[in-house]
Write an enzyme that holds these catalytic residues in place. Structure first.
Site, PDB file in Angstrom:
ATOM      1  N   CYS A  32       0.499  -1.089   0.008  1.00 43.14           N
ATOM      2  CA  CYS A  32       0.258   0.191   0.206  1.00 43.14           C
ATOM      3  C   CYS A  32       0.495   1.447  -0.388  1.00 43.14           C
ATOM      4  O   CYS A  32       1.973   1.507   0.230  1.00 43.14           O
ATOM      5  CB  CYS A  32      -0.722   0.097   1.001  1.00 43.14           C
ATOM      6  SG  CYS A  32       0.178  -0.111   2.550  1.00 43.14           S
ATOM      7  N   CYS A  36       2.946   1.740   2.871  1.00 36.50           N
ATOM      8  CA  CYS A  36       3.804   1.645   3.208  1.00 36.50           C
ATOM      9  C   CYS A  36       4.979   2.666   3.281  1.00 36.50           C
ATOM     10  O   CYS A  36       6.325   1.676   3.428  1.00 36.50           O
ATOM     11  CB  CYS A  36       3.875   0.192   2.535  1.00 36.50           C
ATOM     12  SG  CYS A  36       2.696  -0.988   2.525  1.00 36.50           S
ATOM     13  N   CYS A  44      42.450 -18.292   6.809  1.00 27.36           N
ATOM     14  CA  CYS A  44      41.624 -18.148   8.083  1.00 27.36           C
ATOM     15  C   CYS A  44      40.490 -17.665   8.112  1.00 27.36           C
ATOM     16  O   CYS A  44      40.186 -17.168   6.745  1.00 27.36           O
ATOM     17  CB  CYS A  44      42.664 -17.582   8.787  1.00 27.36           C
ATOM     18  SG  CYS A  44      43.284 -16.134   8.242  1.00 27.36           S
ATOM     19  N   CYS A  81      39.686 -14.256   7.306  1.00 26.41           N
ATOM     20  CA  CYS A  81      40.305 -13.847   5.582  1.00 26.41           C
ATOM     21  C   CYS A  81      38.601 -13.420   5.669  1.00 26.41           C
ATOM     22  O   CYS A  81      38.145 -12.317   4.917  1.00 26.41           O
ATOM     23  CB  CYS A  81      40.260 -15.288   5.075  1.00 26.41           C
ATOM     24  SG  CYS A  81      42.121 -15.982   4.920  1.00 26.41           S
ATOM     25  N   ASP A 116     -14.790 -29.638 -16.206  1.00 32.24           N
ATOM     26  CA  ASP A 116     -15.284 -28.331 -15.776  1.00 32.24           C
ATOM     27  C   ASP A 116     -15.661 -27.277 -17.015  1.00 32.24           C
ATOM     28  O   ASP A 116     -14.739 -27.946 -18.227  1.00 32.24           O
ATOM     29  CB  ASP A 116     -14.826 -27.510 -15.186  1.00 32.24           C
ATOM     30  CG  ASP A 116     -15.341 -25.868 -14.565  1.00 32.24           C
ATOM     31  OD1 ASP A 116     -15.884 -25.579 -14.375  1.00 32.24           O
ATOM     32  OD2 ASP A 116     -14.240 -24.728 -14.579  1.00 32.24           O
ATOM     33  N   ASP A 147      -9.829 -25.444 -14.298  1.00 30.51           N
ATOM     34  CA  ASP A 147      -8.320 -24.506 -14.982  1.00 30.51           C
ATOM     35  C   ASP A 147      -8.167 -23.420 -13.723  1.00 30.51           C
ATOM     36  O   ASP A 147      -6.882 -22.854 -13.041  1.00 30.51           O
ATOM     37  CB  ASP A 147      -8.619 -23.748 -16.028  1.00 30.51           C
ATOM     38  CG  ASP A 147     -10.331 -22.520 -15.804  1.00 30.51           C
ATOM     39  OD1 ASP A 147     -10.410 -22.941 -14.666  1.00 30.51           O
ATOM     40  OD2 ASP A 147      -9.494 -21.484 -16.330  1.00 30.51           O
ATOM     41  N   ASP A 170     -12.321 -24.359  -8.937  1.00 28.73           N
ATOM     42  CA  ASP A 170     -12.310 -25.805  -9.343  1.00 28.73           C
ATOM     43  C   ASP A 170     -10.766 -26.262  -7.883  1.00 28.73           C
ATOM     44  O   ASP A 170     -11.028 -27.039  -8.112  1.00 28.73           O
ATOM     45  CB  ASP A 170     -10.870 -26.010 -10.103  1.00 28.73           C
ATOM     46  CG  ASP A 170     -12.015 -25.627 -11.623  1.00 28.73           C
ATOM     47  OD1 ASP A 170     -13.481 -25.051 -10.878  1.00 28.73           O
ATOM     48  OD2 ASP A 170     -11.715 -25.406 -12.392  1.00 28.73           O
TER      49      ASP A 170
END
Lengths: 885, 125
Positions: free
Chosen positions: A88, A91, A156, A159, A572, A771, A775
């Site tokens: 939104c 934000c 070592c 690093c 469907d 689809d 469903d």
């Protein structure tokens, strides 16, 4: 006291230092033994560069250019950070506030529309990771690109710190973590600000080497390993095969008088010398494998071959060198058996490795589809970047013949795209502005620009690869029995072999020890646990891979097994049988009005409505290029239609009830409207100034392949049932057109699952094809849910099979593929059960008392090698699967 | 029956019993995954078997399994966790990390591609 390690530059406490050295009157402290050792070897090198080493920590100030978006002024840097999770506009305010609270931030503005934060900050005071922290503390994520770089030469722990620090100082780097265990750095960065080369340079400047790591590298390494393994096996086989020839010839002195003249023990010693290299080089893996498994209280194929050949060899060894132990009739050697078994098993393994490699070809081909680079537009310029650096929202340019790098939506230009590698659809798809393009598909002619919508692991290709990989890890329930058996198989075979030995020793003909040994070895060698273990996984690998090639994603073995048992399939209507996009099919004008005028007038009125049927009318008028006037005084009459004024005329548009309520005379068109309804079309009446002007018929067109698909489903033997929210008349008409006999009409979306359940209660094993979002419950309720079309993630989640292309014929293909795969698995399982349950008793000599037949261990080893190769080859036959039309 | 036959029979039966005990009845040791910063981590060496092969972990906490395959023999090149839908190739002489989130209590087998080499993930509350 705080001191600096002269080797790695880490700041440490002198008290807690790992060690210290005195050099030329100065004390030096070290973080680790290795640093201390380095110093000891060449102290001058480090003292002299000591003063500069601390400088090395801060990389050279970046060259600021207009292109990288850096301000030239002073030390203020400008940064653009993509933000994820802003839902939104408020934000944006939260993030801005949080950024401004960071000391050193001069300016911060967050754009909600393009989801980016623009920050100007003092690089002397803070680094980009600080900004990141501020954004994260506000509860949002940044959308940087992620890069993994391999780093060599880290000696070592300090690093790690050093590299991380240096990386974080590069403006544009958001996060940097270095893992010394895997020797790799994970860097989150803003690609528009940084080129990969700069990151690499920074690491190199610190004195480390960078190594490219990417998804394709480990795979190459895998491939190389497989090839090396194969070559090794091949060399082992070659030696065994070559030496087997003289060993075999030497084992039959009766055929070669000259050889027979040599004393027996000398002959045997020569054979022994020839067999040892076969055992030690070619057969070593079996003995090593036996020992390793034994230590883990487990036993596998190696155990069987190792113990079998080992027993034959040890007996021969004893007969050769300690003949005194045996009575004359038991002095025998089996060097030929030992060597030839090893050669034959090795060739079996070679063939099996080759064939097994082919079972995963489909997934490897999919993985190989990923484009390596993309051409993106940044700051008005076209840049070639590695595909990993493409961000959501980037504009990507695709030229003719090029691979589309990621998923997105076409912005400008048009082309045809070959999508066969993803969807299995051979005809190229036309693409123009607004159309979706899929990464890894190939642009044919024409070029276009598209906006990246999905990158990295979210692309369709990555999802497909993940799904297929997951599917290939599953097992079909039918495998369970084979699993239980293979878990006990090897030890049981060993026990059987021991029992065989005892029986032959106690009750067999003379020489008993020889017979007992031969049968013992034969039983061990003929048993083939591999065939059992390979039966299902290889078929599933090939079957799911074949599915993916055809745009059919199968969730796993269980889905395959249930799919082949289906007895009923529910389709469907909207979006599955029909396109899901209504269209004006007929325009009937009356009372002297032209058809086009009627359509234009209707469109003018419907332009203000949001009804899906209205959209179809407007679209149809647009397609015909009709001029659409402006309607005034518009009002929608819910459930009936719309009303408005066009050019001073009152226009009514709606269903029968609307016309009746305005007392419009309909007697001329009642027959026509009834015909439309019978054809599955929705009639819409139009009246101008209280007089009927015509009817429009709107229908959701049936997909081209629906009729054929339904016929194929019926041919498979399934009961096909249609489910729809439409009124029964329209539904009946559609069902009739596509050849469906049973249907559920006027079903509310949330009731679909109930009807699936009803079918299950009738004793059906139900597949449900759908689809959309509503469903999902029905897909989940069904024994096999089949999501059609690119669909929604929810539908994919709830379903066992996903059809990438929205073609209904793929449903039939998917079911046929599952049947073919299950048939293949059954053949494999039956074959390996049959082989083992027949082979082992024969090897034990069960036929000997009746027919005098005893299997040679050499024949047994050939059979064993052939059996596992047969199983894999049978699975590979599935690659030739073709759906029957 | 001759003496040697009796000896062979008896020692054969003992051997068979030994095989059954060694492979089926022997109780193996379990190892608990080390819990560091919310991640349960364990190193598993793969060499003809999994060492350790019985791994005890807690429920609902990420488990990081570091497989290190110390051989090139192809038997162990793939590890499968059927219950977690994971199938991973283990390149030889390399660390392969598999992360799982056990959300159910119980015993979950893992094994090589051919189901010969076995291990078990034991998930406790």
């Amino acid at each position: 006291m705080k001191v600096t390690d002269p080797i790695c530059g880490m700041e440490i406490d002198s008290e807690g230092a790992m060690g210290h050295l005195e050099h030329k009157g100065e004390n030096y402290f070290f973080c680790s033994d290795s640093c201390m050792e380095k110093f000891r070897q060449n102290p001058e090198k480090y003292i002299n560069s000591g003063s500069t080493s601390s400088k090395e920590l801060i990389p050279e100030k970046k060259q600021v250019t207009a292109l990288t978006g850096f301000s030239n002024k002073a030390d203020y840097l400008k940064l653009e950070i993509p933000i994820i999770g802003m839902s939104c506009a408020s934000c944006a305010v939260t993030i801005e506030k949080s950024l401004k609270d960071v000391a050193g931030v001069q300016k911060a503005s967050v754009n909600y529309a393009n989801q980016r934060a623009h920050v100007v900050y003092d690089a002397q005071k803070i680094t980009s990771p600080d900004l990141l922290k501020a954004i994260e503390s506000a509860g949002y994520q940044t959308g940087g690109a992620v890069l993994r770089i391999g780093i060599k030469g880290m000696s070592c722990a300090s690093c790690v710190d050093k590299i991380e620090k240096a990386l974080k100082e590069i403006p544009g780097v958001l996060k940097a973590t270095v893992n010394p265990g895997t020797e790799e750095a994970r860097i989150e960065y803003l690609p528009e600000m940084i080129q990969l080369a700069e990151i690499k340079k920074t690491i190199k400047d610190l004195g480390y080497q960078t190594v490219q790591i990417g998804d394709e590298i480990p795979e190459d390494r895998e491939k190389m390993q497989h090839e090396a393994e194969y070559k090794k096996l091949w060399r082992k086989f070659l030696l065994a095969a070559i030496l087997s020839v003289p060993i075999l010839i030497g084992s039959f002195p009766e055929w070669f008088p000259a050889w027979a003249a040599v004393p027996q023990q000398t002959r045997w010693i020569i054979l022994f010398a020839l067999t040892v290299p076969v055992l030690l080089f070619s057969g070593s893996q079996f003995y090593i494998g036996t020992w390793r498994a034994f230590r883990h209280h487990s036993a596998d194929m190696n155990t069987l071959i190792g113990v079998g050949t080992g027993a034959a060899f040890l007996y021969s060894f004893a007969a050769t060198f300690l003949p005194g132990l045996f009575p004359q009739n038991l002095r025998n050697v089996f060097y030929d058996t030992t060597a030839i078994i090893i050669a034959l098993i090795l060739i079996g393994k070679l063939l099996e490795a080759k064939a097994k490699g082919r079972t995963s070809e489909a997934i490897k081909r999919l993985m190989g589809l990923q484009a390596k680079t993309a051409r993106v537009v940044r700051n008005g310029k076209e840049l070639d970047v590695p595909v990993e650096e493409v961000l959501v929202g980037d504009i990507v340019v695709v030229r003719p013949g090029e691979k589309i790098p990621v998923d997105g939506i076409v912005q400008e230009g048009s082309s045809t795209v070959d999508e066969s590698m993803i969807t299995g659809e051979p005809t190229p798809a036309k693409k123009s502005a607004g159309d979706e393009v899929i990464g890894a598909t190939i642009n044919k002619i024409g070029s276009f620009k598209f906006k990246a919508a999905k990158v990295g692991k979210d692309t369709m290709l990555s999802q497909i690869v993940k799904m297929v990989q997951e599917a290939q890890s599953t097992k079909a329930p039918i495998q369970r029995l084979a699993d239980v058996i293979s878990g006990y198989f090897v030890p049981i075979v060993i026990v059987t072999a021991i029992m065989t030995f005892i029986v032959w020793y106690d009750f067999g003909p003379a020489p008993q020890l020889t017979f007992a040994l031969i049968t013992f070895v034969t039983v061990l060698i003929i048993a083939c646990p591999c065939a059992l273990g390979l039966a299902t996984p290889t078929s599933i690998m090939v079957g799911t891979g074949k599915g993916a090639e055809n745009g059919i994603l199968i969730k796993g073995g269980e889905a395959l097994e249930t799919a082949h048992k289906l007895t009923a399939i529910v389709l469907d209507k909207t979006g599955t049988i029909t396109l899901g996009k209504p269209d004006v099919t007929d325009v009937v004008s009356l009372n002297g009005m032209a058809a086009d005028d009627l359509l234009a007038m209707s469109a003018a009125l419907e332009k203000s409505s949001e009804h899906p049927l209205g959209e179809a009318i407007v679209e149809s008028a647009d397609e015909k290029g009709l001029k659409i006037a402006k309607a005034t005084d518009f009002s929608a009459i819910p459930g009936l239609g719309v009303k408005g004024e066009i050019d001073g005329q009152t226009v009514l548009l709606g269903n029968l009830k609307l016309m009746e309520s305005y007392q419009i005379d309909l007697k001329d068109v009642l027959d026509e409207s009834r015909t439309f309804a019978e054809q599955g079309k929705t009639p819409i009446f139009v009246a101008v100034n209280q007089r009927l002007s015509g009817i429009l018929a709107v229908a959701d067109p049936i997909k081209e392949d629906s009729k054929e698909a339904i016929r194929r489903l019926k041919d498979i033997g399934l009961e096909v049932i249609m489910i729809t929210g439409d009124n029964s008349k329209t539904a009946e008409a559609i069902a009739k057109q596509v050849g469906i006999d049973r249907m559920f009409a006027e079903v509310l979306p949330n009731e679909k699952a109930k009807y699936v359940k009803q079918l299950q209660q009738e004793g059906h094993i139900v597949g449900m094809v759908g689809d959309g979002l509503n469903d999902a419950p029905a897909l989940a309720q069904a024994d096999v849910g089949i999501a059609i079309g690119t669909g929604t993630d929810v539908a994919m989640e709830a379903s066992e099979i996903t059809l990438i292309k929205g073609k209904l014929t793929s449903v039939a293909t998917a079911i046929q593929l599952s049947k073919a795969t299950m048939r293949n698995i059954r053949q494999n399982l039956f074959g390996s059960f049959f082989y083992n349950s027949l082979g082992i008793p024969v090897a034990a000599g069960i036929l000997y008392p009746f027919f005098g037949i005893l299997l040679s261990p050499i024949i047994a080893s050939a059979a064993m090698a052939a059996s596992s190769v047969t199983v894999v080859s049978n699975s590979l036959r599935l690659r030739r699967f073709k759906a029957t039309e | 029956m001759r003496l040697d036959q009796i000896i062979v029979s008896i020692s054969g039966l003992f051997l068979a019993a030994g095989v059954i005990w060694y492979f089926f009845l022997y109780k193996r040791k379990t190892v608990r995954a080390e819990d560091t910063e919310g991640v349960q981590e364990i190193k598993i060496s793969v060499k003809g078997g999994y060492e350790p092969d019985l791994i005890v972990v807690k429920k609902d906490k990420t488990v990081k399994l570091n497989f290190y395959r110390e051989e090139t023999a192809s038997c162990s090149e793939v590890v499968v966790f059927p219950d977690f839908r994971v199938r991973r190739e283990l390149p030889a002489f390399q660390n392969t990390v598999i992360e799982l989130l056990p959300d159910k209590v119980g015993e979950f087998d893992f094994h090589c591609d051919m189901n010969m080499i076995h291990g078990k993930l034991i998930v406790e509350e």
